[in-house]
Design an enzyme around this catalytic site. Structure first.
Site, mmCIF file in Angstrom:
data_model
loop_
_atom_site.group_PDB
_atom_site.id
_atom_site.type_symbol
_atom_site.label_atom_id
_atom_site.label_comp_id
_atom_site.label_asym_id
_atom_site.label_seq_id
_atom_site.Cartn_x
_atom_site.Cartn_y
_atom_site.Cartn_z
ATOM 1 N N VAL A 46 0.842 -1.206 0.000
ATOM 2 C CA VAL A 46 0.000 0.000 0.000
ATOM 3 C C VAL A 46 0.874 1.252 0.000
ATOM 4 O O VAL A 46 0.559 2.237 -0.664
ATOM 5 C CB VAL A 46 -0.966 0.005 1.213
ATOM 6 C CG1 VAL A 46 -1.768 1.294 1.275
ATOM 7 C CG2 VAL A 46 -1.904 -1.193 1.150
ATOM 8 N N CYS A 47 1.995 1.203 0.710
ATOM 9 C CA CYS A 47 2.852 2.390 0.889
ATOM 10 C C CYS A 47 3.269 3.036 -0.431
ATOM 11 O O CYS A 47 3.136 4.254 -0.574
ATOM 12 C CB CYS A 47 4.074 2.040 1.731
ATOM 13 S SG CYS A 47 3.657 1.403 3.368
ATOM 14 N N PRO A 48 3.757 2.290 -1.434
ATOM 15 C CA PRO A 48 4.165 2.976 -2.657
ATOM 16 C C PRO A 48 3.003 3.621 -3.400
ATOM 17 O O PRO A 48 3.188 4.648 -4.060
ATOM 18 C CB PRO A 48 4.834 1.882 -3.495
ATOM 19 C CG PRO A 48 4.379 0.593 -2.920
ATOM 20 C CD PRO A 48 4.072 0.861 -1.478
#
Length: 187
Positions: A46-48
């Site tokens: 999810v972070c990128p």
């Protein structure tokens, strides 16, 4: 105790920014609007998508005089490696702060102690260094940069227009409210 309207606590960290390692302190967040954007870890899922979404909207944030600081408990070396190996992360022009000791994450009360990772926390800070907006998301729920932009614009508007408030779904240029006894029960 809520951090809302409190002043950010002191910190010193190293960030990867535009190909260099730079020192960042709480003083760098003062004198302008800032967004501190915590995420769990580099090289994840999810972070990128979140960091890429912020990168896509970065020029609009800059137009508003806002600097973005992404923060994870990874090191600045890991940020550099991720920046060099991911097309999405290569778009980032804002500082990526390393917080391997967890001090910044603890200052903002987003540290997941048992995992050594930060929650998905977003903090909007005014030029005086006070936290004006806090958003926390579950690890699997990504954030939306366009909604963050709307909230920053609302925070900037009410800072510039004391006595006015922005209602739900307020957008730049829309009507605001002036709280008074005359409005009670009429909205």
């Amino acid at each position: 105790m809520s951090l809302l309207n409190t002043e950010i606590l002191p910190f010193k960290a190293t960030a990867f920014h535009n190909g260099d390692f730079v020192e960042v302190t709480e003083q760098d967040l003062k004198g302008k609007w800032s967004v501190v954007f915590f995420y769990p870890a580099d090289f994840t899922f999810v972070c990128p998508t979140e960091l890429g979404d912020l990168a896509d909207e970065y020029e609009e944030f800059k137009r508003l005089g806002v600097e973005i600081y992404s923060v994870s408990t990874d090191t600045h070396f890991t940020h550099k490696a991720w920046h060099e190996t991911s097309d999405t992360i290569a778009k980032l022009q804002y500082p990526m702060i390393g917080d391997p000791t967890g001090r910044i994450s603890r200052n903002f009360q987003v540290m997941i102690e048992e995992d050594g990772l930060a929650e998905r926390g977003t903090f909007v800070i005014n030029p005086e260094g006070q936290i004006k907006i806090i958003e926390l998301n579950d690890g699997g729920v990504g954030r939306d940069a366009s909604e963050l932009l709307r909230k920053v614009k609302a925070a900037q508007y009410i800072a510039a227009h004391p006595g006015e408030v922005c209602p739900a779904k307020w957008k730049e240029g829309a009507e605001t409210l002036s709280p008074s006894l005359d409005l009670v029960g009429k909205i």
